[in-house]
Scaffold this motif. Structure first.
Motif, short mmCIF file in Angstrom:
data_model
loop_
_atom_site.label_atom_id
_atom_site.label_comp_id
_atom_site.label_asym_id
_atom_site.label_seq_id
_atom_site.Cartn_x
_atom_site.Cartn_y
_atom_site.Cartn_z
N GLU A 83 0.34 14.92 -2.24
CA GLU A 83 0.26 13.47 -2.24
C GLU A 83 -0.34 13.07 -0.91
O GLU A 83 -0.13 13.76 0.08
CB GLU A 83 1.66 12.86 -2.38
CG GLU A 83 2.27 13.12 -3.75
CD GLU A 83 3.65 12.50 -3.92
OE1 GLU A 83 3.78 11.65 -4.80
OE2 GLU A 83 4.57 12.90 -3.20
N PHE A 84 -1.09 11.98 -0.90
CA PHE A 84 -1.72 11.56 0.36
C PHE A 84 -0.70 10.78 1.18
O PHE A 84 -0.17 9.77 0.74
CB PHE A 84 -2.98 10.74 0.10
CG PHE A 84 -3.84 10.67 1.32
CD1 PHE A 84 -4.77 11.68 1.59
CD2 PHE A 84 -3.69 9.65 2.25
CE1 PHE A 84 -5.54 11.65 2.75
CE2 PHE A 84 -4.45 9.62 3.41
CZ PHE A 84 -5.38 10.61 3.64
N VAL A 85 -0.45 11.27 2.39
CA VAL A 85 0.58 10.66 3.22
C VAL A 85 -0.02 10.02 4.47
O VAL A 85 -1.07 10.45 4.97
CB VAL A 85 1.66 11.68 3.63
CG1 VAL A 85 2.48 12.11 2.43
CG2 VAL A 85 1.05 12.91 4.32
N ASP A 124 0.83 -1.21 0.00
CA ASP A 124 0.00 0.00 0.00
C ASP A 124 0.86 1.26 0.00
O ASP A 124 0.37 2.35 -0.26
CB ASP A 124 -0.89 0.05 1.25
CG ASP A 124 -1.91 -1.07 1.26
OD1 ASP A 124 -2.06 -1.75 0.24
OD2 ASP A 124 -2.56 -1.24 2.32
N ILE A 125 2.14 1.11 0.33
CA ILE A 125 3.02 2.27 0.47
C ILE A 125 3.84 2.46 -0.80
O ILE A 125 4.52 1.54 -1.26
CB ILE A 125 3.96 2.07 1.69
CG1 ILE A 125 3.14 1.92 2.98
CG2 ILE A 125 4.96 3.21 1.80
CD1 ILE A 125 2.16 3.02 3.27
N PRO A 132 -1.85 5.44 -4.58
CA PRO A 132 -3.20 5.89 -4.95
C PRO A 132 -4.16 4.75 -5.22
O PRO A 132 -5.37 4.92 -5.12
CB PRO A 132 -2.95 6.72 -6.22
CG PRO A 132 -1.54 7.17 -6.13
CD PRO A 132 -0.81 6.05 -5.43
N LYS A 133 -3.64 3.56 -5.52
CA LYS A 133 -4.55 2.44 -5.77
C LYS A 133 -5.36 2.08 -4.51
O LYS A 133 -6.44 1.49 -4.61
CB LYS A 133 -3.79 1.22 -6.31
CG LYS A 133 -2.91 0.50 -5.30
CD LYS A 133 -2.32 -0.75 -5.95
CE LYS A 133 -1.58 -1.67 -5.01
NZ LYS A 133 -0.61 -1.14 -4.09
N VAL A 134 -4.87 2.47 -3.34
CA VAL A 134 -5.59 2.17 -2.10
C VAL A 134 -6.90 2.97 -2.02
O VAL A 134 -7.91 2.46 -1.52
CB VAL A 134 -4.70 2.48 -0.86
CG1 VAL A 134 -5.46 2.23 0.43
CG2 VAL A 134 -3.44 1.65 -0.89
N TYR A 135 -6.89 4.21 -2.49
CA TYR A 135 -8.12 5.02 -2.34
C TYR A 135 -8.83 5.27 -3.67
O TYR A 135 -9.88 5.90 -3.67
CB TYR A 135 -7.84 6.33 -1.59
CG TYR A 135 -6.70 7.18 -2.10
CD1 TYR A 135 -5.44 7.07 -1.52
CD2 TYR A 135 -6.89 8.09 -3.13
CE1 TYR A 135 -4.38 7.83 -1.97
CE2 TYR A 135 -5.83 8.87 -3.58
CZ TYR A 135 -4.58 8.74 -2.99
OH TYR A 135 -3.54 9.50 -3.44
N ASN A 136 -8.24 4.81 -4.78
CA ASN A 136 -8.93 5.00 -6.06
C ASN A 136 -9.89 3.84 -6.36
O ASN A 136 -9.78 2.78 -5.83
CB ASN A 136 -7.96 5.18 -7.22
CG ASN A 136 -7.39 6.60 -7.22
OD1 ASN A 136 -8.02 7.52 -6.70
ND2 ASN A 136 -6.21 6.77 -7.79
N VAL A 161 4.15 8.05 1.43
CA VAL A 161 3.13 8.32 0.43
C VAL A 161 2.32 7.04 0.23
O VAL A 161 2.89 5.98 -0.02
CB VAL A 161 3.76 8.77 -0.91
CG1 VAL A 161 2.69 8.94 -1.98
CG2 VAL A 161 4.53 10.09 -0.71
N LEU A 162 1.01 7.19 0.37
CA LEU A 162 0.12 6.04 0.18
C LEU A 162 -0.08 5.82 -1.32
O LEU A 162 -0.26 6.78 -2.08
CB LEU A 162 -1.23 6.35 0.84
CG LEU A 162 -2.23 5.21 0.94
CD1 LEU A 162 -1.71 4.08 1.83
CD2 LEU A 162 -3.57 5.71 1.48
#
Ligand code: IMP
Ligand code: MG
Length: 179
Positions: free
Chosen positions: A151-153, A5-6, A175-179, A172-173
């Motif tokens: 970027e979402f951290v 996820d990272i 983006p596939k985690v929240y998309n 940095v997370l």
């Protein structure tokens, strides 16, 4: 919590420790001879707060506040509500609010209004992180740890959907985690 996820480490443990120490020294200098009420905005600030207060060499009380802003997990809506208020009266006190990150700026803007209404002697805000490119309302913070890109951290207290707060670095997370 999954390592995949990272995307990458953005700020290392060592960089965080150095910056927190510098902020603590600056705050100690700026408030010399004064007492502080240091406010932890739960939950994202908890790690930064607990490290920072040990780098501030002043008499202080600590207190806690829980805010919620309606929105999805990666965006705040700007409708900020106090879910749990301070235990102490801040009238006539020097208040230092400790935030994790300033994004749109709506949380800090609202929090400043709420606390200023209580007549503190002074009100200052320290944020560990700032994403200036995301700002939607004009706000100023008094102390900023680091400015970061859009970027979402997560980690070092910051979450995505309540996960990853216990990671030692700011990452940095993916983006596939929240998309
Ligand atoms: P603002 O009201 O848009 O400035 O949002 C501030 C709040 O949004 C912070 O206190 C965090 O809880 C959350 N937030 C904004 N960006 C991030 C991020 O990259 N990671 C984790 N939380 C974030
Ligand atoms: Mg949060």
């Amino acid at each position: 919590m999954n390592k995949n996820d990272i995307e990458k480490v953005l700020i290392t443990k060592e960089e965080l420790a150095t910056r927190v120490r510098e902020l603590g020294e600056q705050i100690t200098e700026d408030f010399k001879g004064e007492e502080l009420v240091v406010v932890c905005v739960l939950r994202g600030s908890i790690i930064f707060f607990s490290d920072l207060i040990r780098e501030i060499n002043l008499d202080m009380q600590i207190d806690f506040m829980v805010l919620s802003s309606y929105g999805d997990s990666a965006n705040s809506s700007g409708h900020v509500v106090v879910k749990q208020d301070l235990a102490c009266d801040i009238k006539g006190k020097n208040v230092l609010v400790v935030e994790d990150i300033v994004d749109s700026g709506r949380t800090i803007k609202r929090l400043r209004e709420i606390l200023n209404d209580r007549d503190p002697k002074s009100l200052k805000i320290v944020t560990l992180l700032d994403k200036p490119s995301r700002r939607e309302v004009e706000v100023n913070t008094d102390y900023t740890g680091m400015s970061i890109p859009d970027e979402f951290v997560v980690g070092f207290g910051l979450d995505y959907a309540q996960h990853y707060r216990n990671m030692k670095e700011i990452c940095v997370l993916s983006p596939k985690v929240y998309n």
